[in-house]
Design a protein around this motif. Structure first.
Motif, PDB file in Angstrom:
ATOM      1  N   HIS A 199       0.807  -1.132   0.023  1.00 54.22           N
ATOM      2  CA  HIS A 199      -0.052  -0.079  -0.015  1.00 54.22           C
ATOM      3  C   HIS A 199       0.815   1.200   0.081  1.00 54.22           C
ATOM      4  CE1 HIS A 199      -2.802  -3.287   1.618  1.00 54.22           C
ATOM      5  NE2 HIS A 199      -3.747  -2.415   1.046  1.00 54.22           N
ATOM      6  N   VAL A 200       0.402   2.092  -1.058  1.00 56.43           N
ATOM      7  CA  VAL A 200       1.106   3.555  -0.928  1.00 56.43           C
ATOM      8  C   VAL A 200       0.009   4.514  -1.001  1.00 56.43           C
ATOM      9  CG1 VAL A 200       2.880   5.054  -2.212  1.00 56.43           C
ATOM     10  CG2 VAL A 200       3.097   2.560  -2.209  1.00 56.43           C
ATOM     11  N   VAL A 201       0.314   5.517  -0.076  1.00 58.20           N
ATOM     12  CA  VAL A 201      -0.551   6.806  -0.098  1.00 58.20           C
ATOM     13  C   VAL A 201       0.444   8.072  -0.433  1.00 58.20           C
ATOM     14  CG1 VAL A 201      -1.651   8.387   1.572  1.00 58.20           C
ATOM     15  CG2 VAL A 201      -1.825   5.750   2.014  1.00 58.20           C
ATOM     16  N   GLY A 202       0.111   8.751  -1.482  1.00 55.49           N
ATOM     17  CA  GLY A 202       0.783   9.744  -1.913  1.00 55.49           C
ATOM     18  C   GLY A 202       0.194  10.948  -1.787  1.00 55.49           C
ATOM     19  N   VAL A 203       0.923  12.242  -1.714  1.00 54.70           N
ATOM     20  CA  VAL A 203       0.296  13.664  -1.907  1.00 54.70           C
ATOM     21  C   VAL A 203       0.216  14.004  -3.273  1.00 54.70           C
ATOM     22  CG1 VAL A 203       0.636  15.904  -0.899  1.00 54.70           C
ATOM     23  CG2 VAL A 203       0.954  14.157   0.791  1.00 54.70           C
ATOM     24  N   SER A 204      -0.828  14.450  -3.828  1.00 54.16           N
ATOM     25  CA  SER A 204      -0.911  14.760  -5.318  1.00 54.16           C
ATOM     26  C   SER A 204      -1.776  15.997  -5.035  1.00 54.16           C
ATOM     27  CB  SER A 204      -1.358  13.545  -6.015  1.00 54.16           C
ATOM     28  OG  SER A 204      -1.295  14.019  -7.483  1.00 54.16           O
ATOM     29  N   ALA A 205      -2.626  16.214  -6.173  1.00 53.84           N
ATOM     30  CA  ALA A 205      -3.381  17.339  -6.445  1.00 53.84           C
ATOM     31  C   ALA A 205      -4.723  17.134  -7.172  1.00 53.84           C
ATOM     32  CB  ALA A 205      -2.359  18.450  -7.582  1.00 53.84           C
ATOM     33  N   LEU A 206      -5.714  18.025  -6.940  1.00 53.11           N
ATOM     34  CA  LEU A 206      -6.841  18.208  -7.782  1.00 53.11           C
ATOM     35  C   LEU A 206      -6.743  18.580  -9.145  1.00 53.11           C
ATOM     36  CD1 LEU A 206      -9.211  20.087  -5.162  1.00 53.11           C
ATOM     37  CD2 LEU A 206      -9.119  17.895  -5.771  1.00 53.11           C
ATOM     38  N   GLY A 207      -7.761  17.982 -10.128  1.00 53.36           N
ATOM     39  CA  GLY A 207      -7.482  18.509 -11.454  1.00 53.36           C
ATOM     40  C   GLY A 207      -7.386  17.393 -12.505  1.00 53.36           C
ATOM     41  N   ARG A 208      -7.440  16.015 -12.090  1.00 56.07           N
ATOM     42  CA  ARG A 208      -7.318  15.211 -13.053  1.00 56.07           C
ATOM     43  C   ARG A 208      -8.843  15.041 -13.878  1.00 56.07           C
ATOM     44  NH1 ARG A 208      -4.492  10.928 -14.225  1.00 56.07           N
ATOM     45  NH2 ARG A 208      -3.088  11.156 -12.580  1.00 56.07           N
ATOM     46  N   THR A 245      -3.893  19.252 -18.289  1.00 58.93           N
ATOM     47  CA  THR A 245      -3.035  19.119 -19.456  1.00 58.93           C
ATOM     48  C   THR A 245      -1.798  20.114 -19.421  1.00 58.93           C
ATOM     49  OG1 THR A 245      -4.236  20.047 -21.082  1.00 58.93           O
ATOM     50  CG2 THR A 245      -4.670  17.799 -20.998  1.00 58.93           C
ATOM     51  N   ARG A 246      -1.974  21.160 -18.840  1.00 61.50           N
ATOM     52  CA  ARG A 246      -0.978  22.382 -18.866  1.00 61.50           C
ATOM     53  C   ARG A 246      -1.023  22.904 -17.584  1.00 61.50           C
ATOM     54  NH1 ARG A 246       1.031  27.238 -22.818  1.00 61.50           N
ATOM     55  NH2 ARG A 246       2.920  27.694 -21.807  1.00 61.50           N
ATOM     56  N   ALA A 247      -0.792  22.304 -16.520  1.00 58.74           N
ATOM     57  CA  ALA A 247      -1.031  22.779 -15.107  1.00 58.74           C
ATOM     58  C   ALA A 247       0.243  23.011 -14.434  1.00 58.74           C
ATOM     59  CB  ALA A 247      -2.095  22.283 -14.515  1.00 58.74           C
ATOM     60  N   GLY A 248       1.488  22.868 -15.017  1.00 65.35           N
ATOM     61  CA  GLY A 248       2.801  23.031 -14.358  1.00 65.35           C
ATOM     62  C   GLY A 248       2.905  21.750 -13.248  1.00 65.35           C
ATOM     63  N   LEU A 249       2.859  21.991 -12.054  1.00 65.68           N
ATOM     64  CA  LEU A 249       3.358  21.189 -11.025  1.00 65.68           C
ATOM     65  C   LEU A 249       2.288  20.243 -11.069  1.00 65.68           C
ATOM     66  CD1 LEU A 249       5.433  23.410 -10.589  1.00 65.68           C
ATOM     67  CD2 LEU A 249       5.181  23.172  -8.006  1.00 65.68           C
ATOM     68  N   THR A 302       0.263  18.988 -13.340  1.00 68.53           N
ATOM     69  CA  THR A 302       0.441  17.950 -14.305  1.00 68.53           C
ATOM     70  C   THR A 302       1.685  17.011 -14.237  1.00 68.53           C
ATOM     71  OG1 THR A 302      -0.348  19.718 -15.921  1.00 68.53           O
ATOM     72  CG2 THR A 302       0.857  17.711 -16.734  1.00 68.53           C
ATOM     73  N   ALA A 303       2.353  17.478 -13.739  1.00 69.60           N
ATOM     74  CA  ALA A 303       3.736  16.561 -13.081  1.00 69.60           C
ATOM     75  C   ALA A 303       3.327  15.732 -12.038  1.00 69.60           C
ATOM     76  CB  ALA A 303       4.981  17.666 -12.816  1.00 69.60           C
ATOM     77  N   SER A 304       2.554  16.329 -11.325  1.00 65.47           N
ATOM     78  CA  SER A 304       1.906  15.294  -9.967  1.00 65.47           C
ATOM     79  C   SER A 304       1.345  13.983 -10.234  1.00 65.47           C
ATOM     80  CB  SER A 304       1.477  16.311  -8.891  1.00 65.47           C
ATOM     81  OG  SER A 304       1.109  15.504  -7.626  1.00 65.47           O
ATOM     82  N   LEU A 305       0.189  14.663 -11.386  1.00 64.99           N
ATOM     83  CA  LEU A 305      -0.692  13.644 -11.893  1.00 64.99           C
ATOM     84  C   LEU A 305       0.066  12.479 -12.713  1.00 64.99           C
ATOM     85  CD1 LEU A 305      -3.570  15.744 -12.982  1.00 64.99           C
ATOM     86  CD2 LEU A 305      -3.130  14.603 -10.744  1.00 64.99           C
ATOM     87  N   ALA A 306       1.296  12.819 -13.394  1.00 65.57           N
ATOM     88  CA  ALA A 306       1.977  11.939 -14.103  1.00 65.57           C
ATOM     89  C   ALA A 306       2.834  11.032 -13.051  1.00 65.57           C
ATOM     90  CB  ALA A 306       3.023  12.620 -14.908  1.00 65.57           C
ATOM     91  N   MET A 307       3.212  11.583 -12.129  1.00 62.57           N
ATOM     92  CA  MET A 307       3.688  10.877 -10.971  1.00 62.57           C
ATOM     93  C   MET A 307       2.714   9.663 -10.469  1.00 62.57           C
ATOM     94  SD  MET A 307       5.194  11.829  -7.284  1.00 62.57           S
ATOM     95  CE  MET A 307       3.240  12.027  -6.490  1.00 62.57           C
ATOM     96  N   VAL A 365       3.891  29.104 -12.522  1.00 58.21           N
ATOM     97  CA  VAL A 365       2.895  30.077 -13.523  1.00 58.21           C
ATOM     98  C   VAL A 365       1.910  29.208 -14.115  1.00 58.21           C
ATOM     99  CG1 VAL A 365       2.918  31.320 -15.305  1.00 58.21           C
ATOM    100  CG2 VAL A 365       4.627  31.888 -13.620  1.00 58.21           C
ATOM    101  N   ASP A 366       2.152  28.282 -14.756  1.00 57.51           N
ATOM    102  CA  ASP A 366       1.195  27.512 -15.379  1.00 57.51           C
ATOM    103  C   ASP A 366       0.167  26.781 -14.431  1.00 57.51           C
ATOM    104  OD1 ASP A 366       2.366  27.832 -17.726  1.00 57.51           O
ATOM    105  OD2 ASP A 366       3.314  25.960 -17.974  1.00 57.51           O
ATOM    106  N   MET A 367       0.658  26.515 -13.192  1.00 57.93           N
ATOM    107  CA  MET A 367      -0.227  26.072 -12.409  1.00 57.93           C
ATOM    108  C   MET A 367      -1.340  27.056 -11.692  1.00 57.93           C
ATOM    109  SD  MET A 367       0.523  24.350  -8.515  1.00 57.93           S
ATOM    110  CE  MET A 367       1.199  25.811  -8.109  1.00 57.93           C
ATOM    111  N   MET A 368      -0.840  28.363 -11.527  1.00 54.77           N
ATOM    112  CA  MET A 368      -1.671  29.293 -11.059  1.00 54.77           C
ATOM    113  C   MET A 368      -2.628  29.785 -12.275  1.00 54.77           C
ATOM    114  SD  MET A 368      -1.010  29.403  -7.825  1.00 54.77           S
ATOM    115  CE  MET A 368      -2.139  30.618  -7.405  1.00 54.77           C
ATOM    116  N   ARG A 369      -2.122  29.708 -13.280  1.00 52.38           N
ATOM    117  CA  ARG A 369      -3.106  30.123 -14.438  1.00 52.38           C
ATOM    118  C   ARG A 369      -4.304  29.041 -14.692  1.00 52.38           C
ATOM    119  NH1 ARG A 369       0.355  29.920 -18.301  1.00 52.38           N
ATOM    120  NH2 ARG A 369       0.914  32.028 -18.430  1.00 52.38           N
TER     121      ARG A 369
END
Length: 298
Positions: A106-115, A121-125, A127-132, A258-262
Protein backbone atom coordinates in the motif's frame (compact mmCIF):
# COMPACT_ATOMS: atom_id res chain seq x y z
CA UNK A 1 5.77 -1.64 9.01
CA UNK A 2 4.96 1.86 7.75
CA UNK A 3 7.52 4.02 5.97
CA UNK A 4 7.23 7.81 6.32
CA UNK A 5 8.99 10.11 3.87
CA UNK A 6 9.54 13.83 4.63
CA UNK A 7 9.07 13.21 8.39
CA UNK A 8 10.20 16.75 9.23
CA UNK A 9 8.11 18.46 6.51
CA UNK A 10 4.86 20.33 6.91
CA UNK A 11 2.71 17.28 6.11
CA UNK A 12 5.01 14.35 6.82
CA UNK A 13 5.71 15.54 10.36
CA UNK A 14 1.98 15.66 11.09
CA UNK A 15 1.43 12.19 9.61
CA UNK A 16 4.22 10.87 11.82
CA UNK A 17 2.82 12.62 14.90
CA UNK A 18 -0.64 11.19 14.32
CA UNK A 19 0.72 7.66 13.91
CA UNK A 20 2.79 7.97 17.08
CA UNK A 21 -0.12 9.29 19.13
CA UNK A 22 -2.91 7.08 17.77
CA UNK A 23 -3.72 4.32 20.31
CA UNK A 24 -4.66 1.97 17.48
CA UNK A 25 -1.16 2.28 16.00
CA UNK A 26 0.77 0.85 18.93
CA UNK A 27 1.43 -2.41 17.10
CA UNK A 28 2.77 -0.68 13.98
CA UNK A 29 6.52 -0.38 13.49
CA UNK A 30 7.44 2.94 11.88
CA UNK A 31 10.53 3.72 9.85
CA UNK A 32 11.38 7.19 8.55
CA UNK A 33 13.62 8.34 5.72
CA UNK A 34 15.32 11.62 6.57
CA UNK A 35 18.38 13.45 5.30
CA UNK A 36 19.39 14.73 8.74
CA UNK A 37 18.43 12.50 11.69
CA UNK A 38 19.28 15.36 14.07
CA UNK A 39 16.32 17.28 12.67
CA UNK A 40 14.05 14.76 14.43
CA UNK A 41 13.22 15.46 18.05
CA UNK A 42 14.91 12.98 20.42
CA UNK A 43 11.49 11.83 21.63
CA UNK A 44 10.67 10.83 18.04
CA UNK A 45 14.04 9.27 17.20
CA UNK A 46 13.63 6.94 20.15
CA UNK A 47 10.33 5.59 18.78
CA UNK A 48 11.09 5.05 15.10
CA UNK A 49 13.68 3.39 12.92
CA UNK A 50 15.71 5.90 10.95
CA UNK A 51 17.17 5.50 7.47
CA UNK A 52 19.42 8.41 6.56
CA UNK A 53 19.34 9.88 3.06
CA UNK A 54 17.02 11.00 0.29
CA UNK A 55 14.01 8.89 -0.70
CA UNK A 56 14.86 9.72 -4.30
CA UNK A 57 18.06 7.67 -3.95
CA UNK A 58 17.88 4.05 -5.07
CA UNK A 59 20.22 2.72 -2.39
CA UNK A 60 18.29 4.53 0.34
CA UNK A 61 14.86 3.20 -0.64
CA UNK A 62 16.27 -0.31 -1.07
CA UNK A 63 17.37 -0.18 2.58
CA UNK A 64 14.27 1.57 3.82
CA UNK A 65 11.63 -0.61 2.14
CA UNK A 66 13.03 -3.95 3.29
CA UNK A 67 10.40 -5.66 5.46
CA UNK A 68 7.86 -2.85 5.06
CA UNK A 69 4.36 -3.04 3.62
CA UNK A 70 3.06 0.56 3.53
CA UNK A 71 4.60 3.87 2.44
CA UNK A 72 3.62 7.50 2.84
CA UNK A 73 5.01 9.12 -0.31
CA UNK A 74 5.60 12.84 -0.77
CA UNK A 75 7.98 14.37 -3.30
CA UNK A 76 9.72 17.46 -1.90
CA UNK A 77 9.80 20.49 -4.23
CA UNK A 78 12.94 20.78 -6.32
CA UNK A 79 13.11 24.37 -7.62
CA UNK A 80 16.33 23.65 -9.52
CA UNK A 81 15.34 20.50 -11.43
CA UNK A 82 15.92 20.69 -15.17
CA UNK A 83 12.34 19.57 -15.88
CA UNK A 84 9.20 18.99 -13.85
CA UNK A 85 9.14 15.37 -15.08
CA UNK A 86 12.53 14.92 -13.48
CA UNK A 87 11.36 16.61 -10.29
CA UNK A 88 8.36 14.30 -9.81
CA UNK A 89 8.45 11.08 -11.85
CA UNK A 90 12.24 11.06 -12.06
CA UNK A 91 12.55 11.45 -8.31
CA UNK A 92 9.99 8.68 -7.74
CA UNK A 93 11.22 6.11 -10.25
CA UNK A 94 13.67 4.25 -7.99
CA UNK A 95 11.08 4.00 -5.21
CA UNK A 96 8.38 2.76 -7.60
CA UNK A 97 10.68 -0.05 -8.72
CA UNK A 98 11.46 -0.83 -5.08
CA UNK A 99 7.74 -1.07 -4.27
CA UNK A 100 7.65 -4.18 -6.44
CA UNK A 101 11.03 -5.55 -5.39
CA UNK A 102 10.20 -5.42 -1.70
CA UNK A 103 6.52 -6.33 -1.92
CA UNK A 104 5.13 -3.01 -0.69
CA UNK A 105 1.37 -3.51 -0.64
CA UNK A 106 0.00 0.00 0.00
CA UNK A 107 1.17 3.50 -0.88
CA UNK A 108 -0.46 6.80 0.09
CA UNK A 109 0.82 9.77 -1.91
CA UNK A 110 0.29 13.52 -1.84
CA UNK A 111 -0.96 14.80 -5.18
CA UNK A 112 -3.36 17.45 -6.49
CA UNK A 113 -6.86 18.11 -7.74
CA UNK A 114 -7.48 18.52 -11.45
CA UNK A 115 -7.41 15.10 -13.08
CA UNK A 116 -9.88 14.91 -15.94
CA UNK A 117 -10.20 18.68 -16.40
CA UNK A 118 -9.07 20.43 -19.60
CA UNK A 119 -6.73 22.62 -17.55
CA UNK A 120 -4.83 19.61 -16.16
CA UNK A 121 -2.89 19.06 -19.36
CA UNK A 122 -0.93 22.26 -18.84
CA UNK A 123 -1.01 22.93 -15.14
CA UNK A 124 2.69 22.87 -14.37
CA UNK A 125 3.41 21.22 -11.02
CA UNK A 126 -0.07 19.68 -10.96
CA UNK A 127 0.40 18.04 -14.36
CA UNK A 128 3.75 16.62 -13.22
CA UNK A 129 2.19 15.35 -10.00
CA UNK A 130 -0.61 13.57 -11.86
CA UNK A 131 1.97 11.93 -14.14
CA UNK A 132 3.75 10.70 -11.02
CA UNK A 133 0.46 9.17 -9.83
CA UNK A 134 0.21 7.29 -13.12
CA UNK A 135 3.76 5.98 -12.70
CA UNK A 136 2.98 4.65 -9.23
CA UNK A 137 -0.34 3.16 -10.32
CA UNK A 138 1.30 1.23 -13.15
CA UNK A 139 3.50 -0.57 -10.60
CA UNK A 140 0.44 -2.54 -9.45
CA UNK A 141 0.69 -1.41 -5.83
CA UNK A 142 -2.52 -0.43 -4.06
CA UNK A 143 -2.34 3.36 -4.30
CA UNK A 144 -4.33 6.26 -2.94
CA UNK A 145 -3.41 9.64 -4.37
CA UNK A 146 -4.52 12.40 -2.02
CA UNK A 147 -5.84 14.94 -4.52
CA UNK A 148 -5.29 18.05 -2.46
CA UNK A 149 -6.61 21.55 -2.91
CA UNK A 150 -4.20 24.44 -2.35
CA UNK A 151 -2.89 24.54 1.20
CA UNK A 152 -4.25 27.12 3.64
CA UNK A 153 -0.89 26.85 5.38
CA UNK A 154 0.83 28.44 2.36
CA UNK A 155 -0.44 31.76 3.72
CA UNK A 156 2.16 31.44 6.47
CA UNK A 157 4.77 32.40 3.86
CA UNK A 158 3.13 35.83 3.86
CA UNK A 159 3.05 36.16 7.63
CA UNK A 160 5.24 39.33 7.77
CA UNK A 161 3.07 41.04 5.14
CA UNK A 162 -0.16 40.03 6.91
CA UNK A 163 1.17 41.10 10.30
CA UNK A 164 2.99 44.30 9.39
CA UNK A 165 1.07 45.59 6.37
CA UNK A 166 -2.36 43.95 6.52
CA UNK A 167 -1.85 42.62 3.03
CA UNK A 168 -1.97 39.25 1.28
CA UNK A 169 -1.22 38.75 -2.41
CA UNK A 170 -1.88 36.07 -5.03
CA UNK A 171 -2.54 35.79 -8.76
CA UNK A 172 -6.15 34.56 -8.48
CA UNK A 173 -9.14 36.66 -9.43
CA UNK A 174 -10.35 38.38 -6.22
CA UNK A 175 -13.87 36.98 -6.65
CA UNK A 176 -13.10 33.45 -7.87
CA UNK A 177 -14.17 30.91 -5.30
CA UNK A 178 -11.83 27.95 -4.93
CA UNK A 179 -11.18 25.15 -2.44
CA UNK A 180 -8.35 25.12 0.07
CA UNK A 181 -7.30 22.58 2.67
CA UNK A 182 -5.43 22.60 5.97
CA UNK A 183 -2.34 20.38 5.98
CA UNK A 184 -3.56 18.86 9.24
CA UNK A 185 -6.51 17.35 7.32
CA UNK A 186 -4.20 15.91 4.67
CA UNK A 187 -2.18 14.27 7.43
CA UNK A 188 -5.31 12.89 9.09
CA UNK A 189 -6.47 11.34 5.83
CA UNK A 190 -3.05 9.85 5.13
CA UNK A 191 -2.65 8.41 8.63
CA UNK A 192 -6.08 6.80 8.47
CA UNK A 193 -5.31 5.08 5.17
CA UNK A 194 -1.92 3.88 6.40
CA UNK A 195 -3.43 2.33 9.53
CA UNK A 196 -6.53 0.78 7.94
CA UNK A 197 -5.14 -0.88 4.83
CA UNK A 198 -8.36 -2.64 3.86
CA UNK A 199 -8.35 -1.16 0.37
CA UNK A 200 -7.15 -2.24 -3.04
CA UNK A 201 -6.59 -0.83 -6.50
CA UNK A 202 -5.59 2.68 -7.46
CA UNK A 203 -7.69 5.81 -7.09
CA UNK A 204 -7.61 9.45 -6.02
CA UNK A 205 -9.23 10.82 -2.88
CA UNK A 206 -10.07 14.54 -2.96
CA UNK A 207 -8.88 16.30 0.18
CA UNK A 208 -10.44 19.75 0.48
CA UNK A 209 -11.84 22.03 3.15
CA UNK A 210 -15.58 22.29 3.83
CA UNK A 211 -16.15 25.43 1.72
CA UNK A 212 -15.07 27.29 -1.40
CA UNK A 213 -13.97 30.86 -0.73
CA UNK A 214 -12.72 33.73 -2.87
CA UNK A 215 -9.51 35.58 -1.97
CA UNK A 216 -11.68 38.56 -1.00
CA UNK A 217 -13.76 36.40 1.35
CA UNK A 218 -10.62 34.86 2.85
CA UNK A 219 -9.18 38.31 3.52
CA UNK A 220 -12.42 39.31 5.26
CA UNK A 221 -12.27 36.24 7.50
CA UNK A 222 -8.63 36.95 8.34
CA UNK A 223 -9.59 40.52 9.24
CA UNK A 224 -12.32 39.31 11.60
CA UNK A 225 -10.17 36.68 13.30
CA UNK A 226 -7.08 38.89 13.63
CA UNK A 227 -9.05 41.96 14.68
CA UNK A 228 -7.22 44.09 12.11
CA UNK A 229 -7.86 44.84 8.44
CA UNK A 230 -6.36 42.50 5.87
CA UNK A 231 -6.77 43.31 2.19
CA UNK A 232 -6.23 41.09 -0.84
CA UNK A 233 -4.08 42.35 -3.69
CA UNK A 234 -4.02 40.52 -7.02
CA UNK A 235 -0.70 40.43 -8.83
CA UNK A 236 -0.05 39.56 -12.45
CA UNK A 237 1.43 36.24 -13.48
CA UNK A 238 4.35 38.18 -14.95
CA UNK A 239 5.07 39.83 -11.62
CA UNK A 240 4.71 36.48 -9.87
CA UNK A 241 7.20 34.86 -12.27
CA UNK A 242 9.64 37.70 -11.76
CA UNK A 243 9.40 37.36 -8.00
CA UNK A 244 10.11 33.62 -8.13
CA UNK A 245 13.03 34.11 -10.51
CA UNK A 246 14.36 36.80 -8.19
CA UNK A 247 14.69 34.19 -5.47
CA UNK A 248 16.96 32.18 -7.76
CA UNK A 249 14.46 29.45 -8.64
CA UNK A 250 15.03 27.51 -11.85
CA UNK A 251 13.19 28.30 -15.06
CA UNK A 252 11.34 24.96 -15.19
CA UNK A 253 10.01 25.44 -11.67
CA UNK A 254 9.03 29.07 -12.27
CA UNK A 255 7.20 28.16 -15.47
CA UNK A 256 5.51 25.26 -13.66
CA UNK A 257 4.28 27.50 -10.86
CA UNK A 258 2.95 30.08 -13.31
CA UNK A 259 1.18 27.43 -15.39
CA UNK A 260 -0.34 25.95 -12.23
CA UNK A 261 -1.67 29.30 -11.03
CA UNK A 262 -3.05 30.12 -14.49
CA UNK A 263 -4.85 26.76 -14.54
CA UNK A 264 -6.25 27.29 -11.04
CA UNK A 265 -7.62 30.68 -12.05
CA UNK A 266 -9.27 28.96 -15.03
CA UNK A 267 -11.11 26.44 -12.85
CA UNK A 268 -8.60 23.60 -12.40
CA UNK A 269 -9.84 22.85 -8.87
CA UNK A 270 -13.55 23.24 -9.61
CA UNK A 271 -15.77 20.19 -9.58
CA UNK A 272 -17.94 17.89 -7.46
CA UNK A 273 -15.06 16.94 -5.19
CA UNK A 274 -16.50 17.57 -1.75
CA UNK A 275 -18.68 15.64 0.64
CA UNK A 276 -19.88 18.56 2.74
CA UNK A 277 -20.91 16.24 5.57
CA UNK A 278 -17.45 14.71 6.00
CA UNK A 279 -16.31 15.20 9.61
CA UNK A 280 -12.99 16.71 10.57
CA UNK A 281 -12.43 19.07 7.63
CA UNK A 282 -10.96 22.31 8.95
CA UNK A 283 -12.83 25.45 7.91
CA UNK A 284 -10.71 28.43 6.89
CA UNK A 285 -11.95 30.46 9.87
CA UNK A 286 -10.92 27.64 12.21
CA UNK A 287 -7.50 27.44 10.56
CA UNK A 288 -7.07 31.18 11.05
CA UNK A 289 -7.96 30.84 14.73
CA UNK A 290 -5.68 27.92 15.52
CA UNK A 291 -2.75 28.53 13.17
CA UNK A 292 -2.61 32.04 11.72
CA UNK A 293 -3.68 34.15 14.72
CA UNK A 294 -1.25 32.61 17.22
CA UNK A 295 1.58 33.16 14.73
CA UNK A 296 0.59 36.78 14.13
CA UNK A 297 0.18 37.45 17.86
CA UNK A 298 3.59 35.92 18.57
Amino acid sequence: MIIITTPTGAIGSQVLHQLLTDPSATSEAIRVIVRDPDSLAPSIRDRVEVVTGSHGDRAVVERAFAGADAVFWLVPPDPHAATLEEAYSGFSRAAVEAFTTHGISHVVGVSALGRGTPQATRAGLVTASLAMDDLISRSGVAYRALACASFMDNLMRQLPSIRDHGSVTDTLDPDRRWPAVATRDIATTAAGLLLDRDWTGSSAIPVVGPEDLSPTEMAAIMSEVLGRPVRYQQRTLEAYAGSLAGFGLGSAFVEGMVDMMRAKDSGLDAGPHRDSTAPGATAFRTWCEIVLKPAVDA
